[in-house]
Scaffold this motif. Sequence first.
Motif, mmCIF file in Angstrom:
data_model
loop_
_atom_site.group_PDB
_atom_site.id
_atom_site.type_symbol
_atom_site.label_atom_id
_atom_site.label_comp_id
_atom_site.label_asym_id
_atom_site.label_seq_id
_atom_site.Cartn_x
_atom_site.Cartn_y
_atom_site.Cartn_z
ATOM 1 N N LEU A 79 0.845 -1.192 0.000
ATOM 2 C CA LEU A 79 0.000 0.000 0.000
ATOM 3 C C LEU A 79 0.881 1.242 0.000
ATOM 4 C CD1 LEU A 79 -2.471 -1.063 2.852
ATOM 5 C CD2 LEU A 79 -2.660 -1.587 0.412
ATOM 6 N N ASP A 80 0.363 2.333 -0.588
ATOM 7 C CA ASP A 80 1.111 3.584 -0.481
ATOM 8 C C ASP A 80 0.708 4.307 0.798
ATOM 9 O OD1 ASP A 80 -0.824 5.422 -3.012
ATOM 10 O OD2 ASP A 80 -1.317 4.856 -0.941
ATOM 11 N N SER A 81 1.288 5.490 1.033
ATOM 12 C CA SER A 81 1.056 6.194 2.295
ATOM 13 C C SER A 81 -0.386 6.647 2.462
ATOM 14 C CB SER A 81 1.993 7.406 2.401
ATOM 15 O OG SER A 81 1.801 8.280 1.302
ATOM 16 N N GLY A 82 -1.154 6.666 1.357
ATOM 17 C CA GLY A 82 -2.563 7.018 1.445
ATOM 18 C C GLY A 82 -3.478 5.826 1.580
ATOM 19 N N GLY A 83 -2.905 4.612 1.658
ATOM 20 C CA GLY A 83 -3.706 3.404 1.800
ATOM 21 C C GLY A 83 -4.145 2.788 0.490
ATOM 22 N N ARG A 84 -3.682 3.329 -0.645
ATOM 23 C CA ARG A 84 -4.055 2.791 -1.952
ATOM 24 C C ARG A 84 -3.292 1.501 -2.237
ATOM 25 N NH1 ARG A 84 -1.922 3.164 -7.167
ATOM 26 N NH2 ARG A 84 -0.189 4.427 -6.330
ATOM 27 N N LEU A 85 -3.993 0.503 -2.799
ATOM 28 C CA LEU A 85 -3.349 -0.751 -3.166
ATOM 29 C C LEU A 85 -2.406 -0.511 -4.342
ATOM 30 C CD1 LEU A 85 -3.070 -3.849 -2.879
ATOM 31 C CD2 LEU A 85 -4.974 -4.058 -4.503
ATOM 32 N N VAL A 86 -1.122 -0.805 -4.135
ATOM 33 C CA VAL A 86 -0.112 -0.616 -5.169
ATOM 34 C C VAL A 86 0.203 -1.928 -5.871
ATOM 35 C CG1 VAL A 86 2.277 0.093 -5.603
ATOM 36 C CG2 VAL A 86 0.878 1.355 -3.959
ATOM 37 N N PRO A 103 6.856 1.531 -12.867
ATOM 38 C CA PRO A 103 7.631 1.704 -11.630
ATOM 39 C C PRO A 103 6.914 2.628 -10.650
ATOM 40 C CG PRO A 103 9.024 1.963 -13.566
ATOM 41 C CD PRO A 103 7.616 1.943 -14.066
ATOM 42 N N ALA A 104 6.845 2.219 -9.408
ATOM 43 C CA ALA A 104 6.270 3.072 -8.371
ATOM 44 C C ALA A 104 7.256 4.190 -8.049
ATOM 45 C CB ALA A 104 5.966 2.254 -7.121
ATOM 46 N N PRO A 105 6.763 5.381 -7.723
ATOM 47 C CA PRO A 105 7.674 6.487 -7.410
ATOM 48 C C PRO A 105 8.336 6.306 -6.049
ATOM 49 C CG PRO A 105 5.405 7.155 -7.053
ATOM 50 C CD PRO A 105 5.347 5.788 -7.668
ATOM 51 N N SER A 106 9.376 7.074 -5.813
ATOM 52 C CA SER A 106 10.027 7.071 -4.503
ATOM 53 C C SER A 106 9.016 7.431 -3.423
ATOM 54 C CB SER A 106 11.177 8.078 -4.476
ATOM 55 O OG SER A 106 12.176 7.733 -5.405
ATOM 56 N N GLY A 107 9.201 6.851 -2.245
ATOM 57 C CA GLY A 107 8.310 7.182 -1.148
ATOM 58 C C GLY A 107 8.220 6.073 -0.125
ATOM 59 N N VAL A 108 7.345 6.297 0.852
ATOM 60 C CA VAL A 108 7.110 5.329 1.917
ATOM 61 C C VAL A 108 5.940 4.434 1.514
ATOM 62 C CG1 VAL A 108 6.445 5.016 4.330
ATOM 63 C CG2 VAL A 108 7.992 6.882 3.687
#
Length: 585
Positions: A527-534, A560-565
């Motif tokens: 999941l990304d930091s907003g809770g979206r399923l990646v 590719p997913a972007p940089s981040g948590v």
Amino acid sequence: MIRFVLSVWLSLVVVALAGLPPRVVQVSPAANAIQADWTSPLLIQFDQPLDPASISSRSVRVFGRWSGPHALQLALADSQKSLLIQHTRPFFAGELITVFLSRSIRSQTGDSLGHGFAYQFWSRSLPGSMDLIKIGQRSVRRPGEGPIQTYGVYAGDLDGDGDSDIAAPNEISHDVRVFLNPGNGAYDSLTVFPLPGGARPSTNEGADFDDDGHVDLAVGNSAGNLVSVLLGDGQGGFLPETTYPVGRGVRGLAILDLNGDGLADIATANRDSSNVSLLLNLGNSTFGPAVHLETGGQQETACVSGDFNEDGILDLAVGNRGSEDVVLLLGDGQGGLQVYSQQNAGGSPWMVTAGDVNGDGHLDVLSANANEANASVLLGDGQGNLSNAVVYPVGSFPLAIDVGDLDGDGDLDLVVSSFSARNWSVYENDGSGQFVNRRILTAQQAGSCAVLHDFDNDGDLDMTGIDEIADLLLFFQNQGPVSVPLTPEPASVSDFQLEPNFPNPFNPETHFSVTMVRRGRLHLDVLDSGGRLVQRIADRVFPPGRYRFSWDGKEMNGQPAPSGVYFLRARSEGNVQVRQMVLVR
């Protein structure tokens, strides 16, 4: 006025720090900790800012007893007062790790780290059973060969593939025989490395003596006065031996940094000459001439290194068979050791080991006492003293003693090898340093020694026993926790375990494992930091076991997913565990 006073105060602080060496004030994992994570970074905090130019692979080293030397990513944080150490591959389960900081580390005022700094801790092992099961054996002899007397096995990663290999010295054939692990503990291959200068080689320990990132081996010769050093080639083999004269009758050997240069030095316990010898690493793949020390005991037979007075300098515990005592020699950080304390061992030591068995943070000493058929525990006080010995019965003529967290409950259990009784005594630590529930594992002709390592790569500690009369390696597998409930139990958080990902931060790929204690459906999502399923990693039923997964840093659409948590979320039977990951493009 306030600005002037503040400026004067800061100037006084700088003046006060000038001339004072930097001092380590906290480490994580803690010294002598038992359950350090396999992948998490290490943190060492200082009392003043460090000079970034002094932080490098030459001033910071990490060595796992079985995983070997680790490549490191180093960074300073917290106004340059915190050193973050990220090892680029996991530690092995249940192994002892040593961190060496060289005296070449400097503060921003130019003062060096005095005597250097070293400390040790243990990596965690997964939950297991104390009831080890023999699953096979392997002859150390070549076809048609007679007795070779295998004694003392080292289980390091000799070829750098992430598996625990075996190097076995042999007293009669005067060689070291290597069995590489293909990843499942089969140990099918056999390669012989002669020790032409050897005279009954046995006691041994691994290190990276030449600082090339490969595991090397030092072997003591019990019938002579030599230490044989074999430099590893990183492919599972060794270069021809180099020998160094020490005292006579080398029965014990330990690795420590004696002079704070961050390099691995050697100490030996010499029974026949009744002394201790020190070999200082010169930094050019060789050692200087031996320095000999008297301990005040008789027939020095065993030794183990550790920080017994908690000053950041490794010391030496020596077991003396003749005087039946253990002597602690404290390191001075300048290349020497000084006798500090002496304690009755409860018998005649043949081998000693060390670890914090009662969870008080202090290093303790354990001894296999050959003449008395017992093992003893001497608790340390963290100041260089040992308590009176507490003894435990074992089989006749015990020659070796080892500790490790066999059941994965966060304390060190005990294994004692008994030659004449043809067995191994396995004691469970009750959590307070008391050893209970003795089990007995049987050898064919002699219970000579043992090594505790994860030979099948499932995260718990197994045991390889050595029979020096039959020249056999006997493999005892830890088959995990055994539970047979009378009635069905509801699922709980402990029914599965999501381990941290590695590496972290990562680019482009990271890896992680999930252990399923029970059969169940596992949902594993990113999941990304907003809770979206990646990304969805897994969504199916798994039987009990440990499973490894990877994320390639891509979203479900393949981009590719972007940089981040990001968050790794595992769900099973209504329970949820989450780990944080950082992707850096």
